[in-house]
Each structure stands twice: as C-alpha cells, then as structure tokens.
Design an enzyme around this catalytic site. Structure first.
Site, short mmCIF file in Angstrom:
data_model
loop_
_atom_site.label_atom_id
_atom_site.label_comp_id
_atom_site.label_asym_id
_atom_site.label_seq_id
_atom_site.Cartn_x
_atom_site.Cartn_y
_atom_site.Cartn_z
CE LYS A 29 -6.62 13.62 0.56
NZ LYS A 29 -6.66 12.41 -0.24
NE ARG A 30 -2.29 8.12 6.65
CZ ARG A 30 -1.04 8.13 6.18
NH1 ARG A 30 -0.07 8.62 6.92
NH2 ARG A 30 -0.77 7.65 4.99
CB THR A 80 -10.54 4.73 -1.01
OG1 THR A 80 -10.21 5.05 0.34
CG2 THR A 80 -9.81 3.46 -1.42
CG HIS A 106 -2.10 -0.88 1.12
ND1 HIS A 106 -3.26 -0.53 0.47
CD2 HIS A 106 -2.30 -2.15 1.56
CE1 HIS A 106 -4.13 -1.53 0.53
NE2 HIS A 106 -3.57 -2.52 1.19
CE LYS A 109 -2.56 10.49 3.21
NZ LYS A 109 -3.07 9.74 2.06
CE LYS A 156 -14.12 5.88 1.00
NZ LYS A 156 -13.20 5.96 2.13
#
Length: 820
Positions: free
Chosen positions: A543-544, A651, A355, A549, A655
């Site tokens: 998100k985290r 993911t 991952h 990110k 969504k």
C-alpha cells in the site's frame, strides 16, 4: 453489435497493420502488432459506446460525472477482452499472427493516472457504473508521466519518470473539437450592459484544454462509458517574433508553461511553485470539465435549469472542489443567472465524498496565492464564504471559534472541505467507522446543522478483476462448486460457506494458493534475486507508504522475531516470508527512511545462515496494479494495521480478502466490516480501538514509558540505533521514543500476540484453509457494484439505460439559451 469471429478479427488486425504502419502483419514489430490489436478492441468498444449513447439520448437518462484527480486503471487490454467475452477469440488471433496474447499483455504499461486507493476506487466505480448500465463519465488529467516509477537503489527510493504513454496512448481518442479555454491570473474589470453586470478577466494567462477519451467497459453488458482526460496546450505555443530575435528559449515559454500542468500527478508542494502548479492542475481540469458538461447539457436540453434533474456531479475527495465556484462563475457570468438561482442549481447537482480524517490531507490553499491565480473564482468563494458564515453565526450565535473553524476562508487559508460542505447536497464517508468519525468529530459542527446531508457508502472493488482475472485457478474452482452466478452477483459467493467442512475442497483451495505462491516466488527471484519458499506463510503489506499505515510496526515485529531466532534458531515457528510494496511521496523523508529500513532488514535477515531461512523479507519495487494482480492471489496474510481511526476505508483489504488471505488488522476503516462479515474466528484483530486512541490523546501519551518498561521494545529500538545491515536509524528511533504519533509502541505487544496466534492457526492446515475459504465466501459485500448501487439510490438518483427499448433516430441539437 454481433460478436466477431476470430477469423474476422484477424482480418481487422491485419488491416490495422497496413493502414497504421504501412506493412503487412508479417513485417510489423511486436509493439506494432500490440497496437493493432488494441486499436481493434478500441473500435469495438467505441461502436458499442455510440449505440449506448443513442439509447441514453432517446431515454433522456440522468447521468453522473465523476470528478477525480486520479483514475488508477492498470492495464486495459486484458480487462476489456474479459469484459467483452473475447479472450478466447483473441488468443486464436494472436496464435494466427505468430504471437501469444500473454506476450501482448506484457507489452502494455500500467496507465500512469493514479497513485493508490483513491484512484483505484475511481476506476472501480466507473467500471461498476458501466456494469449496471448507468450513464457515467469520469474527468481527470492526461498526465504525461503520472505517478513516478519507483527504483530502489541500496534501499533508497529513487523517482523516475513513468513514460506510460509510449505504449498506453493507443487507448486514447483525441476530441480536439471539444477544446475549452481556461484562464489564470490577470485582473478583473467590471462593465454594465443592458442593466447586467459583466466581469471580464483581462491580461490573463490562457491555456487550452484538449480532451482525450478512454472507453470504460463493463462485464458482458451493452453499456460502454468514457473517461475524459484533459491535456494542456498553449493557444500560441511558438512565438515566431521572439525566435527571429534570437530568443529561442523565450519563444517556447508559453508551450512549456502550459505543458507543465499535465506533466506529473501530485507535483511536490513543499514550495510555493509546487503549490501553484497543484492549484493550476485542479482548476484546469475542473474548468474544462464543467464547461464540457454545460455545453453537452445545453445541446441536449436547451437550458441549464434542468441540470440537477439530468446531471449528478460527484467530487471525489477535495481535489475537484473548484467545480463549485466554477459552476457559479459560468452560471453568473456566461449564462446570466441570479446568484440565488445559480446556487440552487449547484447545490442540487453536486455531492462530495470525503476520503480522510487526516488534517493535513484536508486541502487548504494560501489565500493570497488563490486570489492571484484565480481572481474571479476567489471573488465567488468570498461571497459563498460570507453567506456561509452568516448561516454559521445564526446557528452558533456569538461563537467565533466555531464560525472561524468552519468558515471556508479564515486565517489566510481557503479550506476546500468546508466549501464542499457548504455546497454539496450529500456528504459521505467510505466506511461505517469513517462516516461516524466525520459526524462525531471532523465535521461535527456542520453535521449538527444539516444531519440529513450525511450518509455512508462503504468502498468496494471490481471483484471480477481481482478474483476471476487475477486468480483464474481459484475462480474456476469456485465455478465448479457453486456455478457461475457469482460472476454477475458477488453475493453468490456466500454459497462457498457450505463447503467449509469438506476436506477435499479445503485441500483444493490450498493447492490453488500454492500454485499462486509459486508464481509470486518466481517473480521475486527474477526481480529481487531472493529465493523464497512457497511453503512459507506469505505475509504481505502492500500500500502507499505513510506513517499512519504503520509499515513501521510490521518492521519492528520482524526485528523482534529475528532477535528471537538469533537466540534460538530452533524456535518452533512456521517459516514466513514478509513481503512489502509501497511508494513514498517524493518529499516524505520519514517514509523513505522506513523503506530503507525494510530493505536493510531484508539484506541482513535473508543472508544470515543462523536463522536457517525461517524468515525472509522482500521489498517489491514499483508497486502497481499489474503487480498487485500477482501479489493478491498469492497472499496468506493481509496486513491492515493502520492506527485505529485514521484509515478511511481501504480497498486493498478487500482484494486480499476475496483471494482468501486472512486479515491481520486493527478495528479501523473497512476492517470493521470485514470482521462483521467473516466473524472473529476468521480474522486477527489487535490494538487499541479508535475511541481508546482518542482517550490516550486527550490524557497525554508518553511513548518513552514503553521503551523504559518493555524489554522487547527496548531491544528493538536499541537495535535501530546500533544499526540494521550496518545502517543506523536514529531518526526513526528518536521519533518512536519521543513522539510516536501513530502509537506504534502502544500497539506493539498486542500485535506480537496476534502474530503468535496467527502462527498457531497456520499450523492447523484445515483450520487455515477454512479461514481462507470463509474470507472469499463473505467478500461479496465489498463489490463495487454494491457500492455504486448505494450511491445511485442515496445520492445520484440515476436510472439505468433500458436495453429492451428499440433505438429510434433522434435529433439532439436544440437552441442554446445564453441568458436567463
């Protein structure tokens, strides 16, 4: 089983109130009524699961065991009722009992068993396996507190325990008869009996693994699977002799040590105690799970020779890697297999999903710690490593660098990903780009040795939960346009594309979006005290929190836009609400600084009358699945802006997409496949590509160049130093100018340009509505049902349970052969 009527369900719930709480339903509290309803649903699911199990036994169907440190389930009651088709019946039940179903939903906490995308994916795959009538069990730990509850105090993240079991334990069924013993530490003693070598682990610390099962339902199917969660107990959790001597704390020491294993998900590991606890957690749940799998297989089939034919064991990221040596330990020490035969069984049973390409996320353990805590497992890993290195040496003769880089043990570290490579029959990434990077870079040496082992399965989501359950307004309208076929087959959503030129449809799409935005605005007002305009662009990044990110890139653009508005309050832009939600790892200092920065931006911008409310910034506290179910349907823009080549898939992007949000993103992870599905007109792409980032890294990167040559960047970074809402962010500024590991400054101009293009697109009402519709229409590919079917076809080789065959009475107990 036949579907129960509302009247019958009322009687069952009333009976639960009397049996469990000793009161008639008219006297129980709301929380007790909630538990009575959940117990009723649990019993319905358990009855279905037993019937499903009988069919599985009769048909001897192969099954998959999904091993994951986390399963981010969210709330269960609403999901189960939706899947069972009992929502309307329970609305009537609640009305009859003097409450509402929504009130019952609100009582339930999010199950504290996961952190982010990894755990949500595991939960999605368990549900999709059930949707498709495959037999599956998930294995993990019953964390007492799971991931922490986030509290924001003056912009700083505080971590509070999340006592989810207070109302969440109602879904858990204890199975104490399946308790297994797990051993840590001690010494090894060898002995020979009847010409066979036995290895005994003596003077060790023992823990009992007690299982609790949760039902996993599927949408309108006969299948029900289970998630098995282990909790740790000391075999003797109270020492009466020590207590009698007045050593009261010492008498409870074993109990405390055992229970620490299951307290929290991902304890901080920046110290040796944290590392030891994490390693304990991983071996604890792996050892108990493998013992459970072996016991069940022996009961069903008599010996372990057939394990690869009837069982697939899947390692979700590197956390469950110890499955491999634990299987070898049991086969060698408990069941008398030779090394060669045991290794053959393991390597035909185990598969591995990677991952991440982040080096720090590819788990490595200090060799000495590993040896001390897991002495027998260490012996086995050493033997696997020796044989693996011989294979590497044969393929790369005289290349010590390649051998040491790919070895399982080297330079005092044990590398979990390399152990997975050595033992797994299939290795997959989770997006096309990610899988290619694994082959070209991260695992390139091993790929050259075994190219046929590698495949790709792009991630997917439980689209019914994120569209039909979370966004009923949109789902119901889609049903009027294309029928209800999409509820079973997500590819049916493509039919929506036929309506992209119909203005009445586009008007309705935006009307539904507006209603969802009003709902989110209400939540923000109640929880953040900020008034936001539902007519503004809801630009969302949830998100985290991790630097790769690039929430920081988003923040820098907001600062730049704010400065532009300060200079020209009449700047012709659409009003925009920037919405963030993220948890930072407790020990991740820079991530916490970024949260503080975003919060300070909100404090300064939201209270500045000069900019006339044209932009607002909101940080949503304690981001979780149930909050995501409010946020996703209301979002106009989906921020997926990680540095290219670092996000394995994502993911959240899927969504957002199915809810009609338009992606602002780099060509990273599954963004690439979103781009391929929706086309360039329905997404905003910016920034360097992964190969360009690699070239920049090879040639050397000087972020100070951007600071010195770009006035907008200089102004923003100087603003960080001068202070946002009175707080200086010198460490963030220094990090950007001196290192900028994740190329924020490199992509800044491109990002700002894409944001300007987005603003222009939103100004054209029907253009934006078409973009939104096309994102929903093309989201069917990202169903977890599709992803699971690819795992089944390429990796697990399962067949579904056949519900057309009658159930016969079968005997499942067979003679267990303990030696080979």
């Amino acid at each position: 089983m036949e579907k129960l009527s509302a009247k019958e369900l009322v009687e069952i719930v009333e009976g639960k109130c009397q049996r469990y709480f000793g009161k008639p339903y008219t006297m129980v509290s709301k929380h007790q009524l909630y538990k009575a309803i959940c117990l009723t649903v649990r019993d319905i699911l358990t009855e279905k699961r037993l019937a499903f199990k009988s069919r599985r036994i009769q048909q001897e169907t192969k099954q998959v065991y999904y091993m994951s440190m986390e399963f981010l389930l969210g709330k269960s009651l609403k999901n189960h009722l939706f899947n069972l088709g009992l929502t309307k019946e329970f609305e009537e039940v609640c009305k009859e009992l003097g409450t509402s179903l929504e009130e019952m939903y609100d009582i339930e906490p999010d199950a504290g068993l996961g952190n982010g995308g990894l755990g949500r994916l595991a939960a999605a795959y368990m549900e999709s396996l059930t949707n498709l009538d495959y037999v599956a069990s998930g294995f993990s730990i019953k964390y007492d507190y799971g991931i922490f509850k986030q509290k924001i105090s003056e912009g700083w993240q505080l971590e509070l325990p999340d006592d989810w079991l207070q109302n969440g334990d109602v879904w858990l069924s204890p199975r104490e008869e399946d308790t297994f013993r797990v051993k840590f530490g001690g010494q090894l003693k060898e002995r020979w009996e009847d010409g066979r070598l036995y290895i005994d682990q003596v003077n060790c610390y023992e823990v009992d693994a007690v299982p609790y099962d949760m039902n996993i339902s599927g949408y309108h199917v006969g299948a029900v699977n289970k998630l098995r969660l282990w909790t740790a107990k000391a075999p003797n959790d109270f020492d009466m002799q020590l207590f009698s001597q007045g050593q009261y704390l010492k008498s409870l020491e074993q109990k405390a040590l055992a229970e620490s294993i299951c307290k929290v998900l991902y304890p901080a590991d920046h110290h040796i105690e944290g590392k030891q606890l994490r390693l304990k957690q991983q071996y604890f749940f792996v050892s108990a799970s493998i013992q459970s799998i072996f016991k069940k297989h022996l009961r069903d089939y008599g010996n372990l020779d057939t394990l690869p034919d009837k069982v697939a064991i899947h390692i979700n990221d590197t956390h469950p890697t110890l499955c491999i040596p634990e299987m070898m330990r049991l086969l060698l020490d408990e069941y008398g297999y030779s090394w060669e035969k045991a290794w053959d069984i393991v390597t035909r049973t185990v598969a591995y999903t990677n991952h991440t390409v982040m080096a720090e996320a590819l788990e490595k353990w200090p060799e000495e710690l590993f040896k001390q805590l897991l002495p027998r497992i260490y012996q086995i890993v050493c033997e696997i490593n020796q044989r693996f290195c011989a294979e590497l040496w044969e393929f790369y003769p005289n290349d010590w660098n390649k051998v040491s880089y790919n070895a399982i043990i080297s330079y005092g570290q044990i590398k979990m990903a390399n152990l997975c490579l050595a033992a797994s029959h299939t290795i997959n990434g989770v997006s096309a780009l990610h899988s290619q990077i694994l082959k070209d870079d991260v695992f390139h040496d091993y790929y050259k040795m075994h190219p046929l082992k590698f495949t790709n399965v792009t991630n997917g989501i439980t689209y019914r939960r994120w569209l039909t359950m979370s966004n009923p307004g949109l789902s119901n309208y889609i049903e009027t346009l294309i029928g209800d076929g999409f509820l079973k087959d997500a590819n049916e959503l493509k039919k929506l594309a036929e309506f992209q030129a119909k203005k009445e449809v586009l008007d309705k799409i935006m009307e539904v979006k507006k209603a969802n935005k009003v709902a989110l605005a209400k939540y923000i007002k109640e929880n953040n005290g900020v008034d936001v305009d539902p007519n503004s662009i809801f630009d969302v990044q949830v998100k985290r929190l991790h630097e790769y990110k690039r929430q920081l890139l988003n923040a820098l653009h907001i600062i730049d836009l704010y400065y532009r508005l300060k200079e020209n309050p009449d700047l012709n832009i659409n009003p925009r609400t920037f919405i963030f939600g993220a948890k930072a790892a407790p020990s991740y200092y820079m991530a916490k600084q970024i949260i503080k920065l975003i919060w300070c931006l909100g404090e300064q911008i939201n209270n500045d009358p000069d900019i006339k409310g044209k932009i607002k910034v909101v940080f949503l506290e304690n981001y979780r699945v149930s909050l995501a179910e409010i946020v996703m349907p209301a979002s106009d823009v989906s921020e997926q802006i990680s540095i290219a080549g670092k996000e394995a898939s994502g993911t959240g992007n899927m969504k957002f997409m199915i809810n009609g949000a338009v992606t602002m993103g780099t060509m990273d992870g599954a963004n690439i496949e979103i781009f391929e599905n929706v086309g360039a007109d329905n997404i905003f792409i910016f920034g360097k590509r992964a190969n360009e980032i690699d070239e920049i890294n090879r040639n050397g990167y000087a972020p100070s160049y951007f600071y010195n040559s770009n006035p907008r960047i200089k102004r923003v970074i100087d603003g960080l130093r001068e202070g946002i809402n009175g707080v200086q962010f010198n460490e963030i500024a220094d990090s950007l100018v001196n290192s900028d590991t994740y190329k924020v400054l490199c992509d800044f101009d491109s990002y700002c340009e894409a944001q300007d293009n987005l603003d222009k697109a939103y100004s054209d009402k029907y253009r934006w509505a078409r973009m939104s519709l096309m994102n929903t229409a093309m989201a069917g590919f990202f169903s977890s049902d599709r992803a699971v079917q690819e795992y089944v076809d390429r990796i697990w080789k399962l067949t579904p349970v056949d519900f057309t065959k009658p159930i016969k009475e079968v005997k499942i107990a067979k003679t267990v052969k303990k030696t080979k």
